[in-house]
Structures are given as C-alpha cells and as structure tokens.
Design an enzyme around this catalytic site. Structure first.
Site, PDB file in Angstrom:
ATOM      1  N   ASN A 124       0.776  -0.719  -0.259  1.00 51.89           N
ATOM      2  CA  ASN A 124       0.264  -0.300   0.148  1.00 51.89           C
ATOM      3  C   ASN A 124       0.889   1.184  -0.061  1.00 51.89           C
ATOM      4  OD1 ASN A 124      -1.609   2.180   0.414  1.00 51.89           O
ATOM      5  ND2 ASN A 124      -2.656   0.927   3.091  1.00 51.89           N
ATOM      6  N   TRP A 125       0.696   1.729  -0.905  1.00 49.41           N
ATOM      7  CA  TRP A 125       1.680   3.332  -1.029  1.00 49.41           C
ATOM      8  C   TRP A 125       2.077   4.001  -0.610  1.00 49.41           C
ATOM      9  CZ3 TRP A 125       3.703   3.233  -6.527  1.00 49.41           C
ATOM     10  CH2 TRP A 125       4.765   1.860  -7.255  1.00 49.41           C
ATOM     11  N   LYS A 126       0.032   4.214  -0.393  1.00 48.83           N
ATOM     12  CA  LYS A 126      -0.580   5.383   0.636  1.00 48.83           C
ATOM     13  C   LYS A 126      -0.127   6.522  -0.532  1.00 48.83           C
ATOM     14  CE  LYS A 126       0.055   2.889   4.983  1.00 48.83           C
ATOM     15  NZ  LYS A 126       0.188   3.363   6.045  1.00 48.83           N
ATOM     16  N   HIS A 163      -9.762   0.753   5.053  1.00 53.35           N
ATOM     17  CA  HIS A 163      -8.053   1.235   5.981  1.00 53.35           C
ATOM     18  C   HIS A 163      -8.568   2.522   6.615  1.00 53.35           C
ATOM     19  CE1 HIS A 163      -4.481   2.449   6.879  1.00 53.35           C
ATOM     20  NE2 HIS A 163      -3.877   2.046   6.256  1.00 53.35           N
ATOM     21  N   GLU A 187      -7.531   4.898   8.386  1.00 54.08           N
ATOM     22  CA  GLU A 187      -6.270   6.139   7.456  1.00 54.08           C
ATOM     23  C   GLU A 187      -7.881   6.965   7.100  1.00 54.08           C
ATOM     24  OE1 GLU A 187      -2.612   5.643   5.242  1.00 54.08           O
ATOM     25  OE2 GLU A 187      -2.573   4.498   7.433  1.00 54.08           O
ATOM     26  N   GLU A 222      -5.270  -4.941  10.652  1.00 51.98           N
ATOM     27  CA  GLU A 222      -4.045  -3.691  11.020  1.00 51.98           C
ATOM     28  C   GLU A 222      -4.632  -3.049  12.643  1.00 51.98           C
ATOM     29  OE1 GLU A 222      -2.301  -2.914   6.244  1.00 51.98           O
ATOM     30  OE2 GLU A 222      -4.079  -1.093   7.182  1.00 51.98           O
ATOM     31  N   GLY A 235       1.914   2.765  10.661  1.00 54.97           N
ATOM     32  CA  GLY A 235       3.679   3.895  10.762  1.00 54.97           C
ATOM     33  C   GLY A 235       4.623   4.076  11.935  1.00 54.97           C
ATOM     34  N   SER A 271       3.746  -1.986  10.733  1.00 55.43           N
ATOM     35  CA  SER A 271       4.685  -1.460  10.330  1.00 55.43           C
ATOM     36  C   SER A 271       5.424  -2.930  10.247  1.00 55.43           C
ATOM     37  CB  SER A 271       5.627  -0.948  11.624  1.00 55.43           C
ATOM     38  OG  SER A 271       4.960  -0.089  12.293  1.00 55.43           O
ATOM     39  N   GLY A 286       3.297  -1.299   3.576  1.00 53.90           N
ATOM     40  CA  GLY A 286       2.951   0.578   4.068  1.00 53.90           C
ATOM     41  C   GLY A 286       4.160   1.015   3.819  1.00 53.90           C
ATOM     42  N   GLY A 287       4.566   2.274   4.269  1.00 51.40           N
ATOM     43  CA  GLY A 287       6.357   2.127   4.462  1.00 51.40           C
ATOM     44  C   GLY A 287       7.598   1.262   3.489  1.00 51.40           C
TER      45      GLY A 287
HETATM   46  P1  13P Z   1       3.049   0.388   8.075  1.00 49.32           P
HETATM   47  O1  13P Z   1       3.606  -1.021   7.411  1.00 49.32           O
HETATM   48  O2  13P Z   1       4.218   1.844   7.076  1.00 49.32           O
HETATM   49  O3  13P Z   1       3.226   0.211   9.442  1.00 49.32           O
HETATM   50  O4  13P Z   1       1.613   0.682   6.852  1.00 49.32           O
HETATM   51  C1  13P Z   1       0.480  -0.336   7.223  1.00 49.32           C
HETATM   52  C2  13P Z   1      -0.244   0.140   6.754  1.00 49.32           C
HETATM   53  O5  13P Z   1      -1.249   0.775   7.054  1.00 49.32           O
HETATM   54  C3  13P Z   1      -0.806  -1.480   4.586  1.00 49.32           C
HETATM   55  O6  13P Z   1      -2.519  -0.717   4.935  1.00 49.32           O
END
Ligand code: 13P
Length: 260
Positions: free
Chosen positions: A16-18, A102, A104, A174, A180, A220, A241-242
């Site tokens: 997930n590149w966000k 998600h 977010e 999640e 994050g 994470s 994510g990251g």
């Molecule tokens: P991180 O891996 O950056 O913690 O993000 C997880 C996430 O929200 C994937 O959708």
C-alpha cells in the site's frame, strides 16, 4: 492447531503506497520491483499505488505476475460523484484488488461502516477483490475490547455476503496502533487475532470459507520482522505500507512469504 488446508493458502503480499510517488517517480520503483520480483513463484504480489499511477503500473507490470490494486473506490458505477472513482473504471485499468476500510480512511475521511459495507459489495459485483481492513485502536486494546471492535467491523462490512462470495474477500488485520508507528504487533498478538478472525469466518460462513480466506497482517511489517509474522499458522500474508516504497525491502518481505 494448523490444519492441512492451511498449507494450501498461497501467501499474498500487498504493498500500500498510500499517498506517495508521482507517475514519473513511480516508474523507477515499479521497474526495480519488476526486476527483483521476476522470479517469484508461489506467492501472489499486489502493488497499490495512488490512482494517478495505476495506468503506469499496469503498463510496466504487464506480462509479470505482479498485480495492481487501488487504495479506495466509490460504490457507484458512474454518476454525479465529484472526485470519486468507480469499480468499473478500476477494472478498465487492469486493477484486480482494492483496499477498503483502511483506518486512515475511517479516521481522516470519516468513512462510515455503511459506506465500507457498500464498497465491499460493489467491489465484488464489479469483479474486484476487496482487501477489507479491520483493526482496533490502542484504547480498545488497553481496555481489552479488541475482539469486540474487530467483530463489529467484520459484521458490518460482510453483511450481505454469502458463502459463495466470501472466498473472494481478503481480510487485512491492521491494528491502528501499529500503523506507521514502528510498533509491530508481536507474532503472538497477531496470531491470536488472526485466529479470532478465522473463527468468526468459520461461524458465519462455514469451514471451507475459514480454510480458504486470506487474512493478512499489516502494521510496521518489514523484512526484519516479516519472517516470524508470516510463519504464524493464521497469517497468510502482509499489507505493507512504508516498506513497500523500497523495492529491495519489499522484495525481501516477499521472499519471507515464499513457502518451501
Ligand atoms: P505501515 O507498514 O507503514 O505501518 O503501514 C501499514 C498499512 O497501513 C498498510 O495498509
């Protein structure tokens, strides 16, 4: 206890590149990913860049086994919905998966349970695989309400889905406190919740659905902790994510998922 069927769930790693990478920046990352993941067999890989990168991703990843996903969508096919993108539009760009619910989006954009439910149904009707995210907050875990929180989110989002279609849904656990933050759930905590989610699916949809559904962990996850998390019996993959923004790191996570 790990059942025999567990071994037949092919691992799934979703990036997930966000809100990261312009189309030109994305070309570099996608070409690196393509090079590093060319040889991957036995693990499904999906990358979910921003909408503006979807067609670039589909072009670059054409003829590879890496699939392209979106990070959100509207439940309608078309109409007066300024700023929205429909399942039909995503399918036309060769998108196969869509991340829904998600945290977010629930927190920053006030997405409701009802909207998420409609999106899950619309994704399935539109031929997309929904990657439905559920997770508890730190407060809910501190007050031992994590199972109640997850059950509530699952009950609502899966309403209207039957035993036939549940097999096309991917669930991503999640925990909000792990996203994050660098604070990963321990393999034990993650496994406990994945087991809880699988039991929920078993009660509602039966044994076959429980054995075939993919339950991913997100929060994470990185190469350094992926091996231990992915070796848990009920963790079928990761939503990254990251760490998905670095081709070498993402490829190292994929390598952890590959089962001998
Ligand atoms: P991180 O891996 O950056 O913690 O993000 C997880 C996430 O929200 C994937 O959708």
């Amino acid at each position: 206890m790990e059942s025999m069927a567990t071994k037949f769930r092919q691992p799934l790693i979703v990036g997930n590149w966000k809100m990261h990478r312009t189309p030109s920046e994305a070309r570099v990352l996608l070409n690196n990913l393509k090079e590093k993941l060319l040889e991957v067999i036995g693990t499904a890989v999906v990358v979910c860049p921003p909408y503006t990168v979807l067609s670039v991703a589909a072009d670059i990843l054409e003829k590879t086994s890496i699939q392209v996903g979106a990070q959100n969508m509207c439940w309608e096919r078309e109409g007066a919905f300024t700023g929205e993108i429909s399942p039909h539009m995503l399918r036309d760009l060769y998108v196969t998966h869509v991340i829904l619910g998600h945290s977010e989006r629930r927190v920053h954009f006030h997405e409701t349970l009802e909207q998420i439910r409609r999106k899950v149904l619309a994704a399935l009707a539109g031929g997309l695989i929904p990657v439905l995210c559920v997770g508890e907050t730190a407060e809910e875990r501190e007050s031992n309400q994590q199972n109640v929180a997850i059950d509530g989110q699952l009950l609502s989002a899966l309403e209207g889905i039957d035993g036939e279609t549940i097999g096309d849904v991917v669930i991503a656990y999640e925990p909000v406190w792990a996203i994050g933050t660098g604070k990963t759930a321990t393999p034990t905590i993650a496994q406990e919740m994945h087991d809880h989610i699988r039991r929920f699916i078993r009660r509602r949809f039966g044994e076959e659905a429980a054995q075939t559904i993919h339950i991913l962990y997100g929060g994470s996850m990185k190469a350094a902790n992926a091996g231990e998390l992915l070796s848990q019996p009920d963790i079928d993959g990761g939503l990254i994510g990251g760490a998905s923004l670095d081709a070498a790191e993402f490829a190292a996570i994929v390598a952890c998922a590959v089962r001998p």
